[in-house]
Every structure is written in structure tokens, then in C-alpha cells.
Write an enzyme that holds these catalytic residues in place. Structure first.
Site, PDB file in Angstrom:
ATOM      1  N   GLY B  40       0.837  -1.197   0.000  1.00  0.00           N
ATOM      2  CA  GLY B  40       0.000   0.000   0.000  1.00  0.00           C
ATOM      3  C   GLY B  40       0.867   1.240   0.000  1.00  0.00           C
ATOM      4  N   LEU B  43      -1.249   7.315   2.361  1.00  0.00           N
ATOM      5  CA  LEU B  43      -0.571   8.139   3.357  1.00  0.00           C
ATOM      6  C   LEU B  43       0.217   7.279   4.329  1.00  0.00           C
ATOM      7  CD1 LEU B  43      -3.172  10.902   4.183  1.00  0.00           C
ATOM      8  CD2 LEU B  43      -1.155  11.027   2.744  1.00  0.00           C
ATOM      9  N   ALA B  44      -0.391   6.217   4.829  1.00  0.00           N
ATOM     10  CA  ALA B  44       0.298   5.404   5.831  1.00  0.00           C
ATOM     11  C   ALA B  44       1.427   4.599   5.198  1.00  0.00           C
ATOM     12  CB  ALA B  44      -0.697   4.477   6.525  1.00  0.00           C
ATOM     13  N   ARG B 337     -20.147  13.283  12.469  1.00  0.00           N
ATOM     14  CA  ARG B 337     -20.712  12.653  11.279  1.00  0.00           C
ATOM     15  C   ARG B 337     -21.818  11.648  11.584  1.00  0.00           C
ATOM     16  NH1 ARG B 337     -15.018  11.869   7.930  1.00  0.00           N
ATOM     17  NH2 ARG B 337     -14.835  14.085   7.463  1.00  0.00           N
ATOM     18  N   GLU B 453      -5.821   3.456   7.844  1.00  0.00           N
ATOM     19  CA  GLU B 453      -7.198   2.964   7.944  1.00  0.00           C
ATOM     20  C   GLU B 453      -7.245   1.442   8.053  1.00  0.00           C
ATOM     21  OE1 GLU B 453      -9.759   4.339   4.784  1.00  0.00           O
ATOM     22  OE2 GLU B 453     -11.527   3.386   5.625  1.00  0.00           O
ATOM     23  N   ARG B 463     -15.140   8.325  13.559  1.00  0.00           N
ATOM     24  CA  ARG B 463     -13.982   9.166  13.322  1.00  0.00           C
ATOM     25  C   ARG B 463     -14.419  10.611  13.122  1.00  0.00           C
ATOM     26  NH1 ARG B 463     -11.642  11.207   9.011  1.00  0.00           N
ATOM     27  NH2 ARG B 463     -12.765   9.988   7.473  1.00  0.00           N
TER      28      ARG B 463
END
Lengths: 231, 664, 254
Positions: B40, B43-44, B337, B453, B463
Site C-alpha cells: 500500500g 498516506l500510511a 458525522r 485505515e 472518526r
């Protein structure tokens, strides 16, 4: 080619810069050339033009510059052809089935610079053959004014060529082609040199477009005028 | 097996600093001999790969995309939180920590969340140093805006493309490591299995998506930064190719899946328009800074709008119900949310929906345009500005803030949101659940780490906006590169892993068999049609509101669907070529198992918290009813075809008092 | 608003793999509605093809919200279709009408070899970025984010360039198949930021070198890239790159 200059001059941007600089020189040359040629239209049986031509062919500085001019034309042309070949291969073996052009701002000339340039090159060869070569080979009559030195009567040579409507048409069409070439070339040169600015670019474009209409128009008027004057 | 969270001892505020200073390190000369696989490049994963490369490890990074820059982190719009307190509005690390714990409805680990809040400030500094063009004030300093669930402005942003800019920052850092030879990039390679040797994760099997070839890659440790599984719902705001397969393959190799039922339904998405719909588009939460959410007060008006006889503009102010402002005066349109989504559902369930499907509410900018217009007129000294001029000025301000979002809305719906109020409806957006990890981000499989995630760690049951980018980058840049050392420090004597060993060959064979099985069905239904049906079951039975009967039924339906899939799916083409249908088939096969686990988890959790709303457990006003005495734990599931096995990690709150969340 | 039951004729480029010879296939598709996105229309087509047990059209896509840069397609001669400032995934069928014939081709560039049908390989873009499209800063080396103020307009201009999604439409549109807009967008973005200015010269040189080595064509300022760029990135950035390159070559001591 390991020097900075070698790297620069073989890079895509370096080559563009060469195109831009030689192009700008040729653009400048055009206006000088036009000013001289307008002497053809002055009354007095070609004296002004012939004296101007004599000056141009005998001043050492101008002679020197003219060699530069020939070199720049050649560099501009060969670089242009190389660019055109490279860009053809960059598309790959398969082209698009549907071709459209939504080029904002610029004219359709920009995508046809290679073709326009080729026509111009052919024109220059014809032009050089008809006038420059004839002059060099001494195929011109001599004429003297006011008891001065005898000079080559280039005026009559030009007048002879422009008596033929075929050449008039070829010259006028060539000027239209040059107009299109300049239309893109002028502003493109500035973009290549990195001069794109929200304040100044509109001005550059305006000047460029005005130039690319007026200068070829000025050139085109000459054969038409001289042709009509002989009828 | 009892789950060890491995949270270090000490005061909450000092745990991370102390731990970081005392954890075992790997010496530079040893780092060169240690290989790490990262799957992957979002971002991470991207940030972790770049940072581990900088540290000197030999890194191999895998993405199924054609380029690391395509990872779905790129689509995050609104912003990234950080406790910088640049606005001097009372923000602090502790407040960010507290907001996140509370926003997550007290279902996350205190120590993890506090660490996240601590490193949030470093992320902004790092991103600025990478050249991320964050929004600026006229003075040249960084600008902030507010997001839902908080009362300070701590969100940094780059227009409506914050995720893109942060991802490109990570991508550029990663590219630099690739050019330096520290990282080897495998693009268009999909991880199809984890390989374990003596109980430790030692490599992966990857499928080269261009040739279909299976490849074996060994490493001392494996990191998964493979994102969330929102696409189990078929329709979600996730990218079309986002999937659970990497994480699910880990689960099949013994890793635990934590809180899989915690799904975030984002309140502001463009409503569904038809059967062919392939995905849902998010309208950034930042819009709720200025947009007001409303529905008509009476059903006749709503019906007239649905039938096209009226528009939102025809409803006078007195007949509008700004239900968020009415129900939650303290936070108004900026409630979290989960709360906003449920409120929209309630309004539509009452027959007040405003799109032909009945599933939409308004998000209206008329007031914001007026307010900004008047303020601009004052600034420009136009004291007698006409109504039209005020509108024009106000529209310009709104356009500057949200222009690209408004444009996107208009492209998709064909309606001009500057004039007509936007129509929005909740949609699946993010999954708080994920692979169970300890404080070191290590799963229960030694040597297997999960970041971003893909893990479950920081967001509890819900979140907060602008926290996903924060967590992904925190994990990738500032947490995992340290904590992975706790495992690798003991591996310095382990030689390079041989990818031709028995375990690799067996794993490769198993993958090949799995592919042959799916290809061999040659049934009559497309992969897509199975995915759509799965998504509908998930939305109907495990969506915004769930109940025990529905979940039990949903589980049965999914099991039947899975059986039907292996009986009647049709995958065209062959396995040894570029074959997107086969890729999809393998992913949907994994979703068909995950979906069942989500139902099982939701059924087990007899309470309502955050994104998990069980109809049986609500207050008289219809708010979520948490049951802290019985459910203050993380559900970590071990997969079993017949009955998944639950492992509990009890959550201990030493610093925060568990309260009923109130945004009133 | 156009009809809600459109019938379309689709001429689509099919090519088994990089080495195979390609050709156009013609498909007819019924029941297309104006609310569909272009890619959803292709989904419906593929579902129809799969029902006939044939191989669906391979096309790349991912986020479907115009930001990941995965989708491509030259539609009726326009990269990303006739709608300006729009990626293919954000193009909706309301811009077409019943009875239309739509020609769909892949990006055409020697530096973007075809993988299958409409899918091309854009690794060359990654290599251009790897050549220097970054700021050399390691994680943890940063000072406070507000230590260097950056003028709002400058940050905005940097953002205008940074908004590039790396889709390759500029190359597809350019009659010379040049990737100068892509290359310049990154050079210009980073050169605008004080953090990136330090390496600006060497970055420009290395990225242009890579651009040329990948076999992209040479920019001749046609500006078709700007006209087709889904993020409407300006050719001003190419001028900026030229400037950086010139000063790096002629003006620096290297």
C-alpha cells in the site's frame, strides 16, 4: 557532450531555445529587409533601391551579418526538421482516429509549424535563386546614377520577375504562409525563453500578431504593386 | 489468547516520549541487512516506506495501482487536524486527544489517541517542509478551518484537495527513496497472501497484474497500509478498486479483525441517482462550516419537491426545519458525522426527503452568501450595495472557499448549487474497524504490522473529520518507523528470507488454487452483480441503523450469496494476463467473508455507539445508547468459516471520564 | 436535459496486449440515461458484454471523483472528453444525445505503451518525479510550519501547479506527445515554495533530462495541453520551467 553546454544544447529545452533565438533574429531581419524592399516602391526608376542594394552588398558589417543570417536560417530549418521527426515518433506507431484541436488562444498554425516552415524554406530557395544567385552570377545589367559608380540594376531584375503573374501569386501566398508562421512563432519564442507573465504576455501577443500581419502584408504589397504598375 | 495492548506504563502525556526514548533500536549497519515489505502506498504505507527507506532499511513497496500516487488517500478533501493552536482558540494536544476519544464514543485506546494528538503537530511541519501548499492567510501564515465535532479551528487544508497534496508529499518523499535505491517499487502488484514462517510474517505472495504471474517476496517484516473496506457496501465514497483483500488475507493467516462493524456513514454525499450507480461522491464536511442543513417542515411540501412541482427555493423560511440547529444548538450543523447522518435518515424516514428517491436533505448556502456578501460590501466601503451586488460578492467568497466542490457537484448533478440548495444524503465513507494492532501497530501475528485505515486503532466507533489524514501520516511518518524497531531489533541475526522456502511454495500454490477455483466456475453472473447484491444486503441490514433480526438475516443472506458466487460467477479471460475482472473477483470473494463477519460483530455488540446504531438501544430522544458496563472492549475476531471467535481487549480509561456524548 | 433512454453507437479501440495489433470494435448500447457518468455507461456496456460471455473492455479508473488521475480515454478526439476541465470519470452522459456515435481511444504516446484495450502504462511519469520531483527532506527534519511565511498568492500559484493529477491528458492532447506540462507543473510547484527553491535548478535539469529520455516529444508551445488539462493547469508553468532550466544551465556554476 558532457559539458554543460552539450547537455543544454541537446536537451529538449535547449533545442527550443535555439529555435526561439534564431527565430527572433530572423524576425528582426524581416523588418530590416522590408524597409529596404519598400525602396522598390519609390519613384525614380529604381535608383533608391539599387543604391540601397549596393550599400547592403558592400558594407563589411552587413556582409558579416548576412553570413550569420544564412547560418541561422539553416540552423532554424534543420533544428525544425529534427524536431518534427522526433515529435512524429513520440506519438507512437498508431495515431488517433479522430483528431480535433481545441487549442485555446493560439491559432491552428502552431500545429503546422513544420509544414509552414518547409514551404518557407522552399520559398527562400526560390527567392535566393531568382535574385541573390542571379546577382552573384553577374546576370544583371549595370547602371550608373548622376555620374556615380556603376551599380547592379537589381530593380529591373525584380521588375522582370514581378511581371509574371505566376511569381506574384507565389510570392503573395508565401507571405501568407510566413504570416501564419510568425503568428505562432513570435509569441512562442517568448514562452520558450520563459517570458510568460500575466501583465506582459497579452502585450507580447498583441505585438506579435500585429507584426505577423503587417510585415508580410508589407512584403506582399510590393509584387502586387509592381505587377499592376507594369500593366 | 488474551490480547496484549502493550501500552507502556506511565502518565498519559509522557508514555510515548518515554517509550520512544527507551525502545530497542536497530543499528545503521544492521538496518542495511533487514528487509521490510510495505503493502500500500497511501498516506500510511507511502509515508512509512519513505521513512523506513530514509532510516536505512531495505524496503520493498507494493501497490496494485499503476503509480503510488493513485492511492485513495488522494481523494480526501477537507483537511488534516493538528493541535497547533495557531488560532489561539484554546486548542491543545489534550483537547485534540479528548475530542477524538469523545468523538469516537469512548471505544478507542487512550494511549494511542494521545500519541496521535502529540505527533499531529509534527505532521504539519513535515508536510510544509515537503512543499505541501497549504492554504495561507494574507500574512503568509498557515490558515485553519473548523470541522465537525469540535469547537476550535485546527484543520489545515489545501483547497478541497488536502489529501491529494499530502499524498503527493509522501509520494515525492517515496520517489526520492526509490531514486536513491533505498526502496524498490513494485507497482501493479497485488498482494494475494501473507507468508508466515514459524509463526512470524516473513513475506508475501504478489500477483503481477500485467502478466498474471505469481511472485514470492521475502522480508523480515510486513507492513499493511492497505486502507479500509468501505467497498463491502458496493456503493461508498471509496475508490472503485479499494478493497479488503490484503487485510483479509492476513486474517485468513491468523490476524484478528477488530471492530469490523464500526463503519462511518458520511452525512454529506451526493444522493444516489439510479441503478447503474457505481460510486458515491463525497461533498467535504468543511461545507457544513457554512452550509445549513434543512428539510421542509411538512410532508406536503416535501412531496411536491420530490415530484418536481416545487423546488427548495419555493419553501418559505417559516416552513423549513433546520433540524440540526434545532436538535443540537451547541454544535448546530457541525455535529459529528454519525449524529448528522442519523438525523438525515430520521428526517427522510419521516417522509421529508427532497429527491425523487426520497433520500436527500438540503445543504443550503443562501445565508452564507448573504453574510459574506454584506461583510465584503462593508470591507469594500460599498455602503449602498444592492441585493444583487451583495449576492455577487458573497458568491465570490463562497466560490473561493469551496469552488471546486461546487463545480464537482454541478458536474455530477447538473444543478447550480450557488442558486439551488445542494441535495445530500449519507453514504459509507470510512471504516474505523480494521486489523487489530497493539500499541506498536503490530497485529497478533508477530512481524505483521498495520497502519492507517487498515488498522482499527485510533477512532473508536466514529472518526472525526480531518482525522484520517492525521492518523495515516502519524502512523507512517512518526509511529511505525519507531515501533517496528521493537520487533526488528530481535531480528538482526535473521538472515535474508529465502523466497523459495517451503512456506512460500505452499502459499503460492494455495493462491494459484484459489485463482483456478474462481476462474473455473464459468457461471452466468458477473462479479459486479454479486458485489452489488452484497452491498445491498450490507446497507439494508448493517447500515445506518441495525437490529438483531436484520443482522441475523443479513448473515444468512451473505452466506447464501457466497455459496452462489462459487457456483455461478463468470470471470472472463485467463489468469495469465492483465485481467481486471479476475482482480475484482478475488476481491469480492474476500468481501463476501468480511461482510458476514461485520454482521456477526454488529450482532454481538448489544449497544449503540458512534457509527454502530442498534435500534434496540436508543434513548427516548432517539440518541445512541451506549452500554459501558458490558461493552467497553475491542472485539477482535479470529476468522472461522463456521463461527468466528471473539477475543476481547478491555478498554481502560484512566484519564477520561466516560460520559454520554452530548452535542446539544 | 437530454433524453433518458439514449441509444449510442460506441467505436472502441480493442487491443489484446502491448504486442498485439489493435482494431476498432463497434458496440451499440441502449437505455443510457443522462445522469450516468461516462464510465458508468461503460460499466453497463461491459455488463452487456459479460452477459454474452465475451471479454469486457479494459479501461482504467479508480476514484471516480476526478482526483486520482487513473482514468483516461480519448473521447471523440478529446482527452477526457468534450467537457473542458473535467476528467472522464466526472463527464456525464447529459453532454451526449440519443443516436450519437462515440469514438473511444487510448492515450497515444510512445512513452505510454498500451497494456490492453484502453489501458496504458504511465510509469514514465513516476520516473520523471523520481528524477527530482521532490524536496530532499527526511522525516523529522522539519522546523515549525509557520517558521517561513509564504505569501498567500505565491502559495496559491504553487497550488495551481500542484493540483496536477498525473493523468497524462497533456501528453495525449499534445500533437508532439510532449509531457512538458506535467514536468513543469511539478517543477513550478516546488520552485514557488521557499522550501523547494533550494534545489530548483538541479531539479529542473534532472527532470527535463528524464522527460527527454522517456521518449516524450518536444514542446513547441502549441498549448493543446492547457486546453485539455482536466485541472486546467496553465502553460505559464512551462515558461517557468524554461526559465528555471535556462538559468540553471547558463546562469549556475555547474
Amino acid at each position: 557532450m558532457n559539458t554543460w553546454f552539450g547537455r543544454f544544447i541537446t536537451s529538449s529545452i535547449g533545442k527550443k531555445v535555439v529555435m526561439a533565438l534564431t527565430g527572433l533574429f530572423l524576425i528582426t531581419f524581416l523588418i530590416v529587409h522590408l524597409v529596404g524592399n519598400l525602396q522598390l516602391l519609390s519613384s525614380g526608376g529604381g535608383q533608391a533601391f539599387n543604391e540601397y542594394a549596393y550599400f547592403m552588398t558592400h558594407n563589411p558589417l552587413i556582409k558579416f551579418t548576412s553570413y550569420g543570417l544564412y547560418a541561422f536560417i539553416l540552423i532554424h530549418a534543420f533544428q525544425g526538421i529534427a524536431l518534427w521527426l522526433k515529435n512524429r515518433s513520440a506519438r507512437g506507431s498508431q495515431g488517433y482516429a479522430v483528431k480535433v484541436n481545441r487549442t485555446a488562444g493560439a491559432s491552428k498554425a502552431s500545429v503546422r509549424m513544420g509544414a509552414l516552415g518547409t514551404i518557407i524554406l522552399v520559398f527562400i530557395l526560390l527567392h535566393m535563386y531568382q535574385f541573390w544567385l542571379q546577382m552573384k552570377l553577374g546576370n544583371t545589367a549595370m547602371i550608373g546614377y548622376d555620374g556615380g559608380e556603376q551599380v547592379k540594376d537589381l530593380y529591373s531584375l525584380v521588375k522582370g520577375v514581378y511581371a509574371n503573374p505566376v511569381f506574384v501569386v507565389i510570392y503573395v501566398i508565401s507571405m501568407i504562409v510566413i504570416g501564419f508562421h510568425l503568428w505562432h512563432g513570435f509569441e512562442s519564442a517568448f514562452q520558450t525563453l520563459g517570458l510568460n507573465h500575466p501583465k506582459w504576455t497579452p502585450l507580447i501577443k498583441f505585438v506579435g500578431r500585429t507584426y505577423s500581419v503587417l510585415v508580410p502584408l508589407g512584403f506582399a504589397i510590393i509584387p502586387i504593386w509592381m505587377y499592376l504598375a507594369q500593366q | 489468547m488474551a490480547l496484549q495492548s502493550n501500552v507502556p506504563p506511565g502518565e498519559l502525556g509522557e508514555k510515548w516520549t518515554k517509550y520512544r526514548s527507551s525502545m530497542p533500536l536497530v543499528a545503521p549497519n544492521n538496518k542495511r541487512r533487514i528487509e521490510v515489505i510495505i503493502v500500500g502506498t497511501g498516506l500510511a504505507g507511502g509515508a512509512a516506506a519513505a521513512t523506513l527507506g530514509e532510516l536505512g532499511y531495505k524496503v520493498k513497496v507494493f501497490t496494485f495501482h499503476d503509480s503510488p500516487r493513485r492511492a485513495h488517500s488522494i481523494a480526501a478533501q477537507g483537511g488534516i487536524n493538528a493541535a497547533k493552536n495557531y488560532q489561539n482558540d484554546g486548542d491543545s494536544v489534550y483537547r485534540l486527544f479528548y475530542d477524538t476519544i469523545k468523538g469516537g464514543d469512548y471505544r478507542s485506546r487512550e494511549a494511542n489517541v494521545h500519541r496521535l494528538a502529540e505527533v499531529s503537530v509534527n505532521i504539519i511541519d513535515q508536510a510544509v517542509a515537503q512543499g505541501v501548499p497549504f492554504a495561507r492567510e494574507y500574512g503568509g501564515l498557515l490558515a485553519n478551518r473548523s470541522f465537525g465535532g469540535v469547537q476550535v479551528s485546527r484543520t489545515f487544508y489545501a483547497r478541497g484537495q488536502t489529501g491529494q497534496q499530502l499524498l503527493l508529499g509522501a509520494y515525492q518523499s517515496l520517489s526520492r527513496q526509490v531514486s536513491l535505491g533505498n526502496v524498490t517499487m513494485y507497482n501493479r502488484h497485488e498482494m494475494v497472501d501473507v507468508v508466515k514462517i514459524d509463526g512470524k510474517a516473513r513475506g508475501i505472495i504478489a500477483r503481477n497484474l500485467l502478466t498474471g504471474e505469481l511472485e514470492r517476496h521475502g522480508a523480515h517484516a510486513v507492513v499493511l497500509g492497505t486502507g479500509g473496506y468501505g467497498n463491502v457496501f458496493y456503493l461508498s465514497t471509496n475508490a472503485m478498486n479499494s478493497n479488503v483483500s490484503a487485510a483479509w488475507r492476513a486474517v485468513k493467516k491468523g490476524a484478528y479483525m477488530a471492530n469490523p462493524c464500526f463503519t462511518q456513514i458520511h452525512p454529506t454525499c451526493i444522493p444516489v441517482s439510479g441503478e447503474y450507480q457505481s460510486k458515491l461522491t463525497l461533498m467535504s464536511e468543511s461545507l457544513r462550516n457554512d452550509g445549513r442543513v434543512w428539510v421542509p417542515k411538512n410532508q406536503e411540501d416535501a412531496k411536491a419537491i420530490r415530484e418536481g412541482r416545487k423546488t427548495g427555493l419555493d419553501i418559505p423560511e417559516a416552513d423549513r426545519d433546520y433540524y440540526l440547529e434545532r436538535r443540537y444548538p451547541a454544535f448546530g450543523n457541525l455535529v459529528p458525522r454519525d449524529v448528522a447522518s442519523r438525523a438525515a435518515k430520521t428526517a427522510c424516514d419521516e417522509g421529508l426527503g427532497v429527491s425523487p428517491t426520497g433520500l436527500a436533505v438540503y445543504l443550503d448556502f443562501a445565508d452564507a452568501i448573504q453574510r459574506y456578501g454584506k461583510s465584503q460590501a462593508t470591507t469594500l466601503n460599498e455602503t449602498n450595495a444592492s441585493a444583487a451586488r451583495i449576492r455577487e460578492l458573497g458568491t465570490a467568497v463562497v466560490a473561493e472557499k469551496y469552488g471546486n466542490l461546487f463545480e464537482m457537484y454541478e458536474k455530477i448533478t447538473g444543478e447550480n448549487p450557488y442558486v439551488m440548495p445542494m441535495k445530500i444524503y449519507p453514504a459509507v465513507h470510512y471504516t474505523m474497524g480494521g486489523l487489530w494492532v497493539d500499541y506498536n501497530l503490530q497485529t497478533n501475528v508477530p512481524g505483521l504490522f498495520a497502519a492507517g485505515e487498515a488498522n482499527f486503532s485510533d477512532h473508536g466507533a466514529n472518526r472525526l473529520g480531518a482525522s484520517a489524514l492525521m492518523q495515516g501520516l502519524a502512523d507512517g511518518y512518526f509511529v511505525l518507523p519507531y515501533t517496528i524497531g521493537t520487533f526488528l531489533a530481535n531480528e538482526i541475526r535473521t538472515p535474508m528470507i529465502d523466497p523459495n522456502g517451503k512456506e512460500f511454495m505452499e502459499a503460492e500454490k494455495a493462491v494459484a488454487d484459489r485463482i483456478t477455483r474462481v476462474m473455473g466456475v464459468q457461471g452466468n453472473q458477473s462479479v459486479e452483480s454479486f458485489h452489488r447484491r452484497l452491498g445491498k444486503y450490507m446497507w439494508d441490514y448493517c447500515g445506518m441503523a441495525r437490529n438483531a433480526d436484520g443482522l441475523a438475516k443479513g448473515r444468512e443472506l451473505i452466506r447464501e450469496l457466497r455459496e452462489e458466487f462459487y457456483r455461478d460467477v463468470f470471470v472472463p479471460g485467463t489468469a495469465d494476463e492483465y485481467n481486471p475482472e479476475l482482480e475484482k473477483a478475488l476481491r469480492v470473494a474476500d468481501f463476501l467473508e468480511l461482510g458476514e463477519l461485520m454482521m456477526v460483530d454488529a450482532l454481538d455488540r448489544n449497544e449503540s455507539c458512534g457509527g454502530h446504531f442498534r435500534e434496540e438501544y436508543q434513548t427516548p430522544e432517539g440518541e445512541a445508547l451506549r452500554r459501558d458496563d458490558e461493552y467497553t472492549y475491542v472485539s477482535a475476531w479470529e476468522w472461522d468459516d463456521n463461527q468466528p471467535i471473539l477475543h476481547k481487549e478491555n478498554l481502560e480509561f484512566e484519564n477520561v471520564e466516560l460520559k454520554t456524548r452530548s452535542y446539544k | 436535459m437530454s433524453a433518458d433512454n439514449m441509444k449510442l453507437t460506441l467505436k472502441i479501440w480493442r487491443q489484446k496486449n502491448a504486442n498485439a495489433k489493435g482494431h476498432f470494435d463497434t458496440h451499440t448500447l441502449d437505455g443510457v440515461t443522462s445522469h450516468m457518468s461516462f464510465l458508468e455507461m461503460l460499466d453497463v456496456l461491459n455488463e452487456q458484454i459479460i452477459q454474452e460471455k465475451k471479454e469486457p473492455v479494459a479501461f482504467e479508473h479508480d476514484c471516480r471523483e476526478g482526483i486520482c488521475g487513473t482514468c483516461s480515454l480519448v473521447i471523440n478526439g478529446y482527452p477526457h472528453g468534450p467537457q473542458q476541465g473535467t476528467t472522464t470519470c466526472q463527464l456525464h452522459m447529459r453532454h451526449f444525445k440519443d443516436g450519437d456515435t462515440i469514438t473511444i481511444e487510448p492515450w497515444r504516446s510512445a512513452a505510454f505503451p498500451i497494456v490492453k484495450d484502453l489501458v496504458v502504462n504511465r510509469d514514465s511519469f513516476d520516473r520523471i518525479i523520481q528524477a527530482g520531483g521532490y524536496i530532499s527532506v527526511n522525516t523529522g527534519q522539519a522546523q515549525d510550519g509557520n517558521a517561513i511565511p509564504i505569501e498567500k498568492d505565491v502559495a496559491n500559484e504553487a497550488m495551481d501547479a500542484a493540483t496536477c493529477i498525473g493523468c497524462g491528458a497533456c501528453v495525449a492532447a499534445c500533437p508532439n506527445a510532449s509531457a512538458m506540462l506535467f514536468t513543469s507543473a511539478k517543477v513550478s510547484h516546488l520552485a514557488h515554495m521557499p522550501q523547494g527553491e533550494v534545489e530548483a535548478s538541479q531539479r529542473a535539469i534532472r527532470m527535463v533530462e528524464q522527460h527527454d529520455a522517456e521518449g516524450f516529444g518536444r514542446c513547441s508551445n502549441i498549448t493543446a495541453c492547457e486546453a485539455e488539462c482536466p485541472k486546467e493547469i496553465s502553460v505559464e508553468h512551462i515558461a517557468r520551467l524554461n526559465r528555471e532550466y535556462l538559468s540553471a544551465s547558463v546562469g549556475s556554476d555547474k
